[in-house]
Design an enzyme around this catalytic site. Sequence first.
Site, short mmCIF file in Angstrom:
data_model
loop_
_atom_site.label_atom_id
_atom_site.label_comp_id
_atom_site.label_asym_id
_atom_site.label_seq_id
_atom_site.Cartn_x
_atom_site.Cartn_y
_atom_site.Cartn_z
N GLU A 217 0.43 21.33 -20.94
CA GLU A 217 0.47 20.07 -21.68
C GLU A 217 0.30 18.84 -20.80
O GLU A 217 -0.49 17.95 -21.10
CB GLU A 217 1.81 19.96 -22.44
CG GLU A 217 1.95 20.90 -23.62
CD GLU A 217 1.28 20.38 -24.88
OE1 GLU A 217 0.62 19.33 -24.81
OE2 GLU A 217 1.41 21.04 -25.92
N HIS B 278 -2.92 19.06 -22.83
CA HIS B 278 -2.58 18.33 -24.06
C HIS B 278 -3.84 17.76 -24.70
O HIS B 278 -4.72 17.23 -24.02
CB HIS B 278 -1.62 17.19 -23.72
CG HIS B 278 -1.12 16.45 -24.91
ND1 HIS B 278 -0.25 17.00 -25.80
CD2 HIS B 278 -1.37 15.19 -25.36
CE1 HIS B 278 0.04 16.12 -26.76
NE2 HIS B 278 -0.64 15.01 -26.50
N SER C 166 0.62 15.69 -31.34
CA SER C 166 1.32 14.75 -30.48
C SER C 166 2.16 13.81 -31.35
O SER C 166 3.01 14.28 -32.11
CB SER C 166 0.32 14.01 -29.59
OG SER C 166 0.95 13.37 -28.51
#
Length: 514
Positions: free
Chosen positions: A316, A413, A188
């Site tokens: 995600e 995610h 990320s």
Amino acid sequence: MKADAPEVRTTAGVLSGETGKAGTAVFRGVPYAAPPVGPLRFGAPRPAPGWDGVRRATAFGTPPPQSAVFGTDALAPADADDGDWLTLNVWTPEPGPGAGLPVMVWLFGGAYVIGMSGLPEYDGGRLAREGVVLVTLNYRIGIEGFALVEGAPANRGLLDQLAALAWVRDNIRAFGGDPDRVTVFGESAGAGSLAALLATERAAGLFRRAVAQSVPAPFLSAGLAADVAAELAAELGLRPTADDLGTVAPGLLPAAADALGARMGRYAPRWGVLARTAIPLAPVVDGEVLPRAPWEALAAGAARDVELVVGHTRDEYRLFMALDGTLGEEMAEDRAARALRDFSPDGAGEEAYRKAFPDLGPAGLYELVRSDWLFRMPSLHLAEAQVAGGGRAYFYELVWETPGMGGLLGACHGLDVPLVFGNLGGGLPALLFGEAPPAEAEELSGLFRSAWTRFAAGEGPGWPAYDVERRPVRLFDVRPSVTAYPEEVSRTLWQDHVFGALPLLAARGRGPGL
């Protein structure tokens, strides 16, 4: 030295660590730069002072001030204002010079406004036990690390990361590591930071390999970053200068970014797509620390000498929908339509997505376009830029669906992080896997750890390198496979899009959004 109190000698002095729960030696809270307080505040990192005698390294360093967006501010101690944030931690199976083990350096994620190296999910014991020296670190985030402040260098969070990597180069041999076999990995915002490091000449020679997990799209132009900084400072009644902001205690600055993030939609005429997110900070393409956006820099060959693994999870954006309470709920058609208009590529608009995905309803389209814009397509384009620049890239997608939240999270995610570290219980992992992680998660974790450590050792991750004709991708599932990139419809929609620094669309007016 005692087996339960291993000692190493660094350039600054002798450290005493302890034996971790995984049986590896661990040294916590090691300073790699001086605390950025007083005259050093908002400055580039300076060398950490040395010490006499033996310094105990058994407690994590103070985390940097945290945003309240995801509740991590509650994890920051009351003394966070002491500025002693620039520390790192080392796990090693063989402390002492001579072992020559591969080194892996972790950059945490958190939207550039939250994150700390001391979270339980980042415990490096299991990875180190695979035969690597594992380093995690704190770096400045939020306004302290990424706001474009007059009288201060841009991208101070990136400069901190570079300082930590220089420390690794100069000291890691004492912990059993090989400074010529360093792999940086991050997820990320950590992957966004890593993409920036790949693009800057200042990182040359500091690492040989990189693993970028879910690379985010936002990078800011200098004009946009300056405008954002002016609004951040205005929240405090100040100018966006190091002198003015330096009068505010560090722990009070995140609240200004949170307040601005809560009403960013008002700035859409000036900030464009950035205003449709809730996070106003990101690395700045300032022309000095970061000369060009990563995709442009890699396509020009900036990282051709660095081997790259890059990839994303399939679903995600579901984690963020879970956090805001919209996952599994019906969604209004107009909300999905606005997301399609805001986040689809280059004016392709909502009709292109609706035509390409006719079976998806509003919630599905909303999730997909936000996943594509924020992580999936930036990650894919980074791999393609690396190949275009003459470098080697390997691509993966995590497709295993976690049972967390009744199976609604899918392959969301952040799911890859506990799998890579092998820490599957407590905290965020409990949200992802439930209180009792399934056996499949443990099996998949072993696959990730093996691939990442094998890559760090210089043996490749275990699947073919990416090319733009066959597009081979490793699918991480309980039964892994290699196939052509499976998100072909999205890839085609985005194939002509150019990811770069987000521009300032209009000059600052007399009020928000004007």
